[in-house]
Motif scaffolding. Structure first.
Motif, PDB file in Angstrom:
ATOM      1  N   VAL A  48      17.259  28.639  11.597  1.00 20.41           N
ATOM      2  CA  VAL A  48      16.326  27.591  12.044  1.00 20.41           C
ATOM      3  C   VAL A  48      15.254  27.444  10.953  1.00 20.41           C
ATOM      4  N   PRO A  49      14.933  26.227  10.511  1.00 22.75           N
ATOM      5  CA  PRO A  49      13.910  26.072   9.477  1.00 22.75           C
ATOM      6  C   PRO A  49      12.599  26.772   9.858  1.00 22.75           C
ATOM      7  N   ILE A  50      11.991  27.395   8.863  1.00 20.74           N
ATOM      8  CA  ILE A  50      10.856  28.291   9.090  1.00 20.74           C
ATOM      9  C   ILE A  50       9.684  27.594   9.795  1.00 20.74           C
ATOM     10  N   GLU A  51       9.445  26.319   9.469  1.00 19.40           N
ATOM     11  CA  GLU A  51       8.333  25.593  10.098  1.00 19.40           C
ATOM     12  C   GLU A  51       8.524  25.496  11.611  1.00 19.40           C
ATOM     13  N   ILE A  52       9.784  25.353  11.994  1.00 21.09           N
ATOM     14  CA  ILE A  52      10.064  25.217  13.434  1.00 21.09           C
ATOM     15  C   ILE A  52       9.859  26.569  14.125  1.00 21.09           C
ATOM     16  N   THR A  53      10.254  27.656  13.454  1.00 23.10           N
ATOM     17  CA  THR A  53      10.044  28.979  14.079  1.00 23.10           C
ATOM     18  C   THR A  53       8.540  29.281  14.187  1.00 23.10           C
ATOM     19  N   LYS A  54       7.768  28.785  13.197  1.00 26.52           N
ATOM     20  CA  LYS A  54       6.307  29.003  13.291  1.00 26.52           C
ATOM     21  C   LYS A  54       5.735  28.295  14.523  1.00 26.52           C
ATOM     22  N   MET A 289      11.272  14.173  11.174  1.00 22.97           N
ATOM     23  CA  MET A 289      12.588  13.626  10.855  1.00 22.97           C
ATOM     24  C   MET A 289      12.937  13.751   9.380  1.00 22.97           C
ATOM     25  N   ASP A 290      11.935  13.737   8.496  1.00 22.74           N
ATOM     26  CA  ASP A 290      12.267  13.883   7.066  1.00 22.74           C
ATOM     27  C   ASP A 290      12.835  15.265   6.795  1.00 22.74           C
ATOM     28  N   GLU A 291      12.177  16.284   7.373  1.00 23.25           N
ATOM     29  CA  GLU A 291      12.697  17.652   7.223  1.00 23.25           C
ATOM     30  C   GLU A 291      14.090  17.764   7.831  1.00 23.25           C
ATOM     31  N   ALA A 292      14.240  17.149   8.986  1.00 22.14           N
ATOM     32  CA  ALA A 292      15.541  17.233   9.669  1.00 22.14           C
ATOM     33  C   ALA A 292      16.624  16.574   8.813  1.00 22.14           C
ATOM     34  N   ARG A 293      16.283  15.457   8.181  1.00 21.58           N
ATOM     35  CA  ARG A 293      17.284  14.733   7.382  1.00 21.58           C
ATOM     36  C   ARG A 293      17.766  15.604   6.218  1.00 21.58           C
ATOM     37  N   MET A 294      16.823  16.223   5.550  1.00 22.59           N
ATOM     38  CA  MET A 294      17.151  17.100   4.419  1.00 22.59           C
ATOM     39  C   MET A 294      18.033  18.267   4.898  1.00 22.59           C
ATOM     40  N   PHE A 295      17.606  18.866   5.984  1.00 22.00           N
ATOM     41  CA  PHE A 295      18.334  20.010   6.553  1.00 22.00           C
ATOM     42  C   PHE A 295      19.766  19.607   6.931  1.00 22.00           C
ATOM     43  N   LEU A 296      19.873  18.455   7.594  1.00 27.19           N
ATOM     44  CA  LEU A 296      21.194  17.984   8.020  1.00 27.19           C
ATOM     45  C   LEU A 296      22.087  17.682   6.820  1.00 27.19           C
ATOM     46  N   ASN A 297      21.526  16.990   5.816  1.00 28.79           N
ATOM     47  CA  ASN A 297      22.352  16.617   4.658  1.00 28.79           C
ATOM     48  C   ASN A 297      22.915  17.836   3.958  1.00 28.79           C
ATOM     49  N   ARG A 298      22.087  18.851   3.811  1.00 27.58           N
ATOM     50  CA  ARG A 298      22.571  20.066   3.138  1.00 27.58           C
ATOM     51  C   ARG A 298      23.660  20.753   3.956  1.00 27.58           C
ATOM     52  N   GLN A 299      23.440  20.874   5.251  1.00 30.21           N
ATOM     53  CA  GLN A 299      24.452  21.525   6.096  1.00 30.21           C
ATOM     54  C   GLN A 299      25.768  20.771   6.043  1.00 30.21           C
ATOM     55  N   ASP A 394      15.868  28.489  -3.751  1.00 30.18           N
ATOM     56  CA  ASP A 394      15.036  27.663  -4.614  1.00 30.18           C
ATOM     57  C   ASP A 394      15.847  26.738  -5.502  1.00 30.18           C
ATOM     58  N   ASP A 395      16.924  27.266  -6.087  1.00 29.30           N
ATOM     59  CA  ASP A 395      17.766  26.440  -6.965  1.00 29.30           C
ATOM     60  C   ASP A 395      18.229  25.197  -6.240  1.00 29.30           C
ATOM     61  N   ILE A 396      18.744  25.462  -5.070  1.00 26.32           N
ATOM     62  CA  ILE A 396      19.332  24.357  -4.319  1.00 26.32           C
ATOM     63  C   ILE A 396      18.250  23.376  -3.899  1.00 26.32           C
ATOM     64  N   LYS A 397      17.082  23.916  -3.568  1.00 30.39           N
ATOM     65  CA  LYS A 397      15.984  23.056  -3.145  1.00 30.39           C
ATOM     66  C   LYS A 397      15.583  22.095  -4.256  1.00 30.39           C
ATOM     67  N   GLU A 398      15.379  22.652  -5.468  1.00 33.10           N
ATOM     68  CA  GLU A 398      14.937  21.793  -6.568  1.00 33.10           C
ATOM     69  C   GLU A 398      15.930  20.681  -6.850  1.00 33.10           C
ATOM     70  N   LEU A 399      17.182  21.085  -6.956  1.00 31.89           N
ATOM     71  CA  LEU A 399      18.211  20.080  -7.192  1.00 31.89           C
ATOM     72  C   LEU A 399      18.178  19.013  -6.111  1.00 31.89           C
ATOM     73  N   SER A 400      18.050  19.485  -4.872  1.00 32.52           N
ATOM     74  CA  SER A 400      18.108  18.550  -3.759  1.00 32.52           C
ATOM     75  C   SER A 400      16.961  17.571  -3.801  1.00 32.52           C
ATOM     76  N   ASN A 401      15.780  18.065  -4.184  1.00 32.17           N
ATOM     77  CA  ASN A 401      14.642  17.154  -4.213  1.00 32.17           C
ATOM     78  C   ASN A 401      14.845  16.070  -5.271  1.00 32.17           C
ATOM     79  N   ASN A 402      15.477  16.451  -6.389  1.00 30.62           N
ATOM     80  CA  ASN A 402      15.672  15.457  -7.431  1.00 30.62           C
ATOM     81  C   ASN A 402      16.799  14.480  -7.114  1.00 30.62           C
ATOM     82  N   ASN A 403      17.848  15.019  -6.587  1.00 28.88           N
ATOM     83  CA  ASN A 403      19.008  14.170  -6.379  1.00 28.88           C
ATOM     84  C   ASN A 403      19.787  14.651  -5.160  1.00 28.88           C
ATOM     85  N   GLU A 404      19.421  14.121  -4.025  1.00 29.01           N
ATOM     86  CA  GLU A 404      19.982  14.610  -2.764  1.00 29.01           C
ATOM     87  C   GLU A 404      21.498  14.337  -2.662  1.00 29.01           C
ATOM     88  N   GLU A 405      21.959  13.302  -3.363  1.00 29.80           N
ATOM     89  CA  GLU A 405      23.364  12.911  -3.214  1.00 29.80           C
ATOM     90  C   GLU A 405      24.353  13.875  -3.869  1.00 29.80           C
TER      91      GLU A 405
END
Ligand code: PLP
Length: 432
Positions: A48-54, A289-299, A394-405
């Motif tokens: 579960v994304p950390i913000e949601i557990t907080k 929803m923005d966080e959810a979108r990112m989370f969903l796309n990666r999964q 972190d690796d995956i995060k950076e890449l994802s922020n630059n180019n989610e596709e």
């Protein structure tokens, strides 16, 4: 008479024992330091994304009961979220929240005096016992590999034309499917909706995996049959939060206020309300929803990649498997090997899965657990035995922020699954 004689026969004695046997065999292997490839049991591998557990930690002091239907702000955020992601037009007063969608499936069934529950085979394990516990008649309608394990409009129409019953027909319609990983396209849904309208079928659309449909834009049954389609969903799959127990149903207004009140009545007399801190955290999960979108796309990208890998490996040696279109599962058909299997006394999916467990420690669940005939050489393969927290690296995060596709999956490790599939394939090729 013993107490035993008074226990409800609606519970799946046979199927419980199938899973218990497999569990016991895997424990024995682990005790003997032998490897077990857990391709049998499916739960989200993603944290579960950390913000949601907080948010959940912050809400721990919320000890009051809520209304049976759930917090108004949660129901509103569920409506907004599903509008954004699936273009649903829902109203908060038509949503009922519970500790998981499973208990709501039962509440819907229990709200009927007498009904027929119709299930495509294969379907998830709990629908049949729930229908029986609610006192209903449960019937199955078979699907085939060639139709990608999907129910066809003609099949449903023929079934309803031949049906001669006074009481309502409830179809439980799950997509993307557990156990097949298959879903329905717009043409299929539109054709099915025509038949559902014609025969006034009440449909429970179990869309618990829909947000994990790999394709970007996908249709759902309520696009074509909003008036008769109860929708079942929740946090368990898309948010990796099965154990939090937060699900909901949307009940269309067209089914009437009395029906909704009857379901709320069953909910009120059984679970009262979902846990309040979980409802507060869920409100946050559905609002961001923005966080959810990112989370969903990666999964989705990771799951799609693994499904394609596994299906390709299996198909190469004639274990016929459709790649998944969403969710966590594949449903391979081993019947190409029937003769070789019968030569070693394997006649059913259950024989096959026990032997695979015993010989090589690969755990699968037999098709018969999902309503397939005993002699069907099918099984459910869950491809979630990997460390899902990698998608937050972190690796995956950076890449994802630059180019989610074009990101994520390249570095993603699922070696344990690869190893299990390799061993499984070797076992089959050695048969010949
Ligand atoms: N429907 C299907 C097809 C499932 O696979 C599951 C969970 O395994 C559920 C419903 C129940 O989900 P929940 O955790 O919301 O009760």
């Amino acid at each position: 008479m013993t107490l035993q004689d008074h226990i409800s026969s609606s519970l799946r004695k046979g199927k419980h024992s199938e899973t218990l046997l497999i569990n016991q065999l895997s424990l024995e292997r682990i005790e003997n330091d032998k490897k077990v490839y857990k391709l049998g049991f499916g739960q989200s591998p993603f944290p579960v994304p950390i913000e949601i557990t907080k948010q959940l930690q912050l809400a721990a002091g919320r000890k009051e009961y809520t209304s049976v239907q759930g917090l108004k702000e949660l129901r509103q955020s569920i409506c907004d979220f599903h509008k954004e992601f699936e273009n649903k037009s829902w109203q908060p007063e038509q949503i009922i929240v519970a500790g998981g969608s499973k208990i709501l499936l039962f509440c819907i069934m229990a709200a009927f005096k007498k009904a027929e529950i119709l299930l495509p085979a294969p379907s998830w394990v709990s629908y049949e016992p729930q229908g029986k516990l609610a006192g209903h008649e449960v019937n199955w309608i078979g699907t085939t590999f060639n139709h990608k394990w999907s129910l066809t409009a003609k099949q449903l129409d023929d079934y309803c034309i031949a049906r001669d019953k006074e009481f309502p027909l409830i179809l439980v319609f799950n997509y993307p499917s557990n156990p097949t990983g298959q879903t329905y396209n717009a043409n299929q849904l539109s054709d099915l909706a025509g038949v559902m309208k014609k025969h006034k079928i009440i449909v429970i659309a179990d869309e618990i995996y829909s947000l994990l449909t790999y394709k970007k834009n996908y249709p759902t049954l309520s696009d074509y049959y909003p008036e008769g389609c109860i929708v079942s969903s929740g946090l368990s799959k898309w948010c990796g939060a099965g154990g939090w127990r937060l699900g909901f149903h949307y009940i269309p207004k067209e089914l009437g206020e009395d029906f909704k009140q009857a379901v709320i009545g069953v909910a009120s007399e059984t679970y009262s309300c979902a846990s309040t801190p979980i409802q507060v955290a869920a409100t946050y999960a559905y609002r961001n929803m923005d966080e959810a979108r990112m989370f969903l796309n990666r999964q989705k990208r990771v799951l799609n990649q693994i499904s394609q890998y596994v299906a390709q490996e299996l198909n190469q040696i004639n274990i016929f498997t459709h790649t998944a279109q969403g969710g966590f599962y594949l449903f391979p058909d081993f019947s190409h090997y029937r003769d070789s299997l019968e030569a070693i006394q394997i006649y059913s999916g259950e024989d096959l899965t026990s032997r695979l467990m015993d010989d090589i420690g690969v755990v699968l669940l037999p098709g018969s657990a999902f309503g397939m005939a005993n002699n069907s050489l099918t099984a459910r393969l869950a491809f979630v035995d990997f460390d899902g927290s990698q998608i937050f690296s972190d690796d995956i995060k950076e890449l994802s922020n630059n180019n989610e596709e074009s990101t994520t999956s390249a570095q993603f490790e699922f070696n344990k699954i690869k190893e299990g599939i390799k061993i499984l394939c070797q076992w089959f090729t050695n048969l010949n």
